[in-house]
Design an enzyme around this catalytic site. Structure first.
Site, mmCIF file in Angstrom:
data_model
loop_
_atom_site.group_PDB
_atom_site.id
_atom_site.type_symbol
_atom_site.label_atom_id
_atom_site.label_comp_id
_atom_site.label_asym_id
_atom_site.label_seq_id
_atom_site.Cartn_x
_atom_site.Cartn_y
_atom_site.Cartn_z
ATOM 1 N N LYS A 146 0.701 -1.138 -0.032
ATOM 2 C CA LYS A 146 -0.161 0.011 0.011
ATOM 3 C C LYS A 146 0.941 1.342 0.060
ATOM 4 C CE LYS A 146 -2.269 3.333 1.964
ATOM 5 N NZ LYS A 146 -1.826 4.393 1.513
ATOM 6 N N GLU B 217 8.946 0.661 11.122
ATOM 7 C CA GLU B 217 9.925 1.641 10.613
ATOM 8 C C GLU B 217 9.519 2.964 10.856
ATOM 9 O OE1 GLU B 217 13.199 1.030 10.446
ATOM 10 O OE2 GLU B 217 13.398 -0.966 9.789
ATOM 11 N N CYS C 116 13.818 9.710 6.952
ATOM 12 C CA CYS C 116 13.631 9.313 8.232
ATOM 13 C C CYS C 116 14.844 9.426 8.877
ATOM 14 C CB CYS C 116 13.091 7.923 8.190
ATOM 15 S SG CYS C 116 13.981 6.721 7.157
ATOM 16 N N GLU D 290 10.320 15.450 15.222
ATOM 17 C CA GLU D 290 10.890 15.441 13.734
ATOM 18 C C GLU D 290 10.009 16.387 12.936
ATOM 19 O OE1 GLU D 290 9.050 11.912 11.574
ATOM 20 O OE2 GLU D 290 11.161 11.527 10.970
HETATM 21 P P1 NAD Z 1 2.359 8.369 7.503
HETATM 22 O O1 NAD Z 1 2.353 7.651 8.815
HETATM 23 O O2 NAD Z 1 1.326 9.511 7.528
HETATM 24 O O3 NAD Z 1 1.723 7.282 6.262
HETATM 25 C C1 NAD Z 1 2.694 6.303 6.245
HETATM 26 C C2 NAD Z 1 1.660 5.240 5.405
HETATM 27 O O4 NAD Z 1 0.492 4.993 6.141
HETATM 28 C C3 NAD Z 1 0.862 5.924 4.114
HETATM 29 O O5 NAD Z 1 1.097 4.982 3.180
HETATM 30 C C4 NAD Z 1 -0.506 6.262 4.702
HETATM 31 O O6 NAD Z 1 -1.486 6.278 3.485
HETATM 32 C C5 NAD Z 1 -0.642 5.088 5.591
HETATM 33 N N1 NAD Z 1 -1.767 5.467 6.500
HETATM 34 C C6 NAD Z 1 -2.283 6.439 7.081
HETATM 35 N N2 NAD Z 1 -2.865 6.401 8.048
HETATM 36 C C7 NAD Z 1 -3.413 5.244 8.234
HETATM 37 C C8 NAD Z 1 -4.076 4.386 9.199
HETATM 38 N N3 NAD Z 1 -4.977 4.876 9.891
HETATM 39 N N4 NAD Z 1 -3.860 3.261 9.069
HETATM 40 C C9 NAD Z 1 -2.990 2.489 8.096
HETATM 41 N N5 NAD Z 1 -2.268 3.187 7.172
HETATM 42 C C10 NAD Z 1 -2.440 4.437 7.319
HETATM 43 O O7 NAD Z 1 3.805 8.776 6.998
HETATM 44 P P2 NAD Z 1 4.177 9.781 5.949
HETATM 45 O O8 NAD Z 1 3.832 11.122 6.333
HETATM 46 O O9 NAD Z 1 3.677 9.439 4.653
HETATM 47 O O10 NAD Z 1 5.865 9.507 6.031
HETATM 48 C C11 NAD Z 1 6.542 10.464 6.931
HETATM 49 C C12 NAD Z 1 6.793 9.476 8.168
HETATM 50 O O11 NAD Z 1 7.483 8.143 7.742
HETATM 51 C C13 NAD Z 1 7.987 10.068 9.035
HETATM 52 O O12 NAD Z 1 7.733 10.151 10.172
HETATM 53 C C14 NAD Z 1 9.334 9.317 8.502
HETATM 54 O O13 NAD Z 1 10.262 9.485 9.542
HETATM 55 C C15 NAD Z 1 8.761 7.962 8.278
HETATM 56 N N6 NAD Z 1 9.804 7.356 7.598
HETATM 57 C C16 NAD Z 1 10.421 6.130 8.351
HETATM 58 C C17 NAD Z 1 11.642 5.255 7.358
HETATM 59 C C18 NAD Z 1 12.112 4.295 8.264
HETATM 60 O O14 NAD Z 1 12.784 3.417 7.492
HETATM 61 N N7 NAD Z 1 12.310 4.425 9.508
HETATM 62 C C19 NAD Z 1 11.478 5.570 6.435
HETATM 63 C C20 NAD Z 1 10.849 6.556 5.710
HETATM 64 C C21 NAD Z 1 9.867 7.231 6.319
#
Ligand code: NAD
Length: 482
Positions: free
Chosen positions: A174, A249, A283, A382
């Site tokens: 997804k 992650e 991240c 962050e």
């Molecule tokens: P997000 O948590 O808003 O979204 C991530 C994913 O989750 C998206 O596909 C989104 O559609 C989905 N999502 C949103 N609400 C959901 C729900 N209620 N249930 C299930 N899925 C849901 O994150 P973002 O804004 O897309 O990305 C930024 C964040 O990701 C930052 O905090 C960053 O640090 C983190 N990140 C971490 C890593 C790592 O490897 N540690 C890598 C990249 C990004």
């Protein structure tokens, strides 16, 4: 936007329309880039069922060599489409083209690496008793769900599905609504390279409509989530309800720690790059700088100079700094900066660029704060934008304390010529990866990666990720002695 800009879900090997669509926006221009299938619970049900059926009928019966061959072909195909994939990723995320090109290479490496190591994944034999033959088998879970963010769709998508497929699982991926295109292309590439239909399903959609039903689906056996702490907590709860393992992650607030003996000519460009890569939306961004108080002025001055010289523009022009992913994200970053103005000294940035040509994109200047108290929100939270918080320290004990003073623990880097000090700090720091006199190790497909504390748990990358997508079965055979 033309007809070619419609992106469908990929379910059971077929491009699948959904009842609704959403518009995917080009962050460099604010204009529509593509219309994308907006999957909901019905499509998630189908995708999980398709993964299950392929797992039971085909994929779990394949041998390692066969799986490795298919994974290698996927890697080759990704490489052969370098130009078009990098262009797509750069348009969709706004990241500079050269960074998108790197992402394509790293994505290919994930499939190559897991093609190689999956053939070396053996179980054990355990010498318990003479009349017992005891062995362990590494078995796939079955159907694995993968929810990924918008910042590295191709790289993170490949990072999570390559080891899952290698271990013999079938996947439902997804992608995030802000940048789903390259992940959808990845599904098609894998299919064309010979992956059985249904082994990798891609279901774009909104978090609540597609992500939540996927995380809570009773048909999944393992969940990998990459994204924010907030959503990580929700999907972690969903996994706990289903009693399945979850790899989380999550975010970071990673420090670069610079001692007075560091080679600044070598370290500062890397430190600046570790923050500005993908406009700080990484991240593992080096978003905190802890610097020996004796060299603080010199370091801050030099970083300011570098920030002033940064080129800003649409990702496909390959500037130093592209836009943020959305206007919402830019407002979030600006909100953090406003709070920061009351907490610390703003040295540079803190605004959108003046250039009118950039007016429609979601650009934000690289922003430098000095004299940031460790408890300040800009040192703790962050921001996910090009914002650097500088705090000074006196001695390695204080450096260690500051490095560990946030809820996060993803990455840290130590810059010093003193290896005794580096070694001591590397052990003291609570983070999943610690670098000395470097940062990020060039993609690091081979290196286990993941968080301490709120940065998450479980490890991706490296051999460890492959093992993480398997469960161990112990088989005991009793035989009689002739
Ligand atoms: P997000 O948590 O808003 O979204 C991530 C994913 O989750 C998206 O596909 C989104 O559609 C989905 N999502 C949103 N609400 C959901 C729900 N209620 N249930 C299930 N899925 C849901 O994150 P973002 O804004 O897309 O990305 C930024 C964040 O990701 C930052 O905090 C960053 O640090 C983190 N990140 C971490 C890593 C790592 O490897 N540690 C890598 C990249 C990004």
């Amino acid at each position: 936007m033309d007809a070619a800009s419609t992106y469908y879900a990929l379910i059971a090997g077929e491009a699948r329309e959904s009842k609704q669509t959403f518009v995917d926006v080009d962050p460099s221009t604010g204009e529509a880039l593509a219309e994308v299938a907006r999957c909901g619970p019905a499509e998630i049900d189908e995708a999980v069922a398709s993964a299950r059926s392929t797992f039971e009928q085909t994929w779990r019966h394949t041998g390692p060599t066969e799986r490795a061959e298919i994974l290698r072909r996927i890697a080759e195909s990704i490489r052969s489409q370098l130009d078009s994939l990098a262009d797509l990723e750069s348009r969709d995320t706004g990241k500079p083209l050269s960074q998108a090109r790197t992402d394509v290479g790293v994505a290919a490496r994930y499939f190559e690496f897991y093609a190689g190591v999956l053939e070396a994944m053996y179980g054990d034999t355990i010498p318990l008793r003479r009349d017992l033959m005891v062995m362990t088998l590494r078995e796939p879970y079955g159907v694995t769900a993968h929810i990924i963010p918008w910042n590295y769709p191709l790289q993170v998508g490949s990072r999570t599905v390559a080891p899952a497929l290698a271990a013999g699982n079938c996947c439902v991926l997804k992608p995030a609504e802000e940048a789903p295109l390259a992940a959808i292309r990845l599904g098609k590439i894998a299919l064309d390279a010979g992956l059985p239909p249904g082994a990798l399903n891609v279901v774009p959609g909104l978090g609540e409509e597609a992500g939540a039903p996927l995380a809570a689906h009773p048909g999944i056996d393992h969940l990998s989530f990459t994204g924010s702490v907030e959503v990580g907590r929700l999907v972690g709860k969903a996994a706990a309800e289903s009693i399945i393992p979850a790899t989380l992650e999550l975010g970071g607030k990673s420090p670069n720690i610079v001692f007075e003996d560091a080679n600044l000519d070598e370290s500062l460009p890397v430190i600046v790059g570790s923050l500005l890569q993908n406009a700080g939306q990484t991240c593992s961004a080096g978003s905190r700088l802890l610097v020996d108080e004796r060299i603080r002025h010199e370091v801050v001055e030099s970083i300011e100079e570098r920030f002033r010289a940064v080129t800003i523009g649409p990702g496909t022009d390959d500037p130093d700094l592209g836009p943020l992913i959305s206007d919402r994200q830019r407002q979030r970053v600006a909100g953090h900066v406003e709070v920061g103005r009351g907490e610390a000294r703003l040295v540079w940035g803190g605004a959108t660029p003046d250039d009118k040509a950039l007016g429609k994109g979601f650009f934000y200047l690289p922003t430098l704060f000095d004299e940031v108290p460790p408890e300040a929100s800009i040192a703790q939270e962050e921001i996910f934008g090009p914002v650097l918080a500088v705090t000074s320290f006196n001695g390695m004990e204080e450096a260690a304390r500051l490095a560990n003073s946030t809820n996060y623990g993803l990455v840290a880097a130590i810059w010093t010529k003193d290896f005794d000090r580096a070694h001591w700090l590397a052990r003291e720091i609570k983070a999943g990866q610690v670098f000395v006199n470097t940062y990020g190790a060039g993609g690091g497909v081979e290196l286990p990666f993941g968080g301490y504390k709120h940065s998450g748990h479980g490890r991706e990358k490296g051999f460890e990720a492959l093992l993480g997508f398997t469960q161990t079965k112990t088989v005991v055979l009793k035989h009689s002695t002739p």
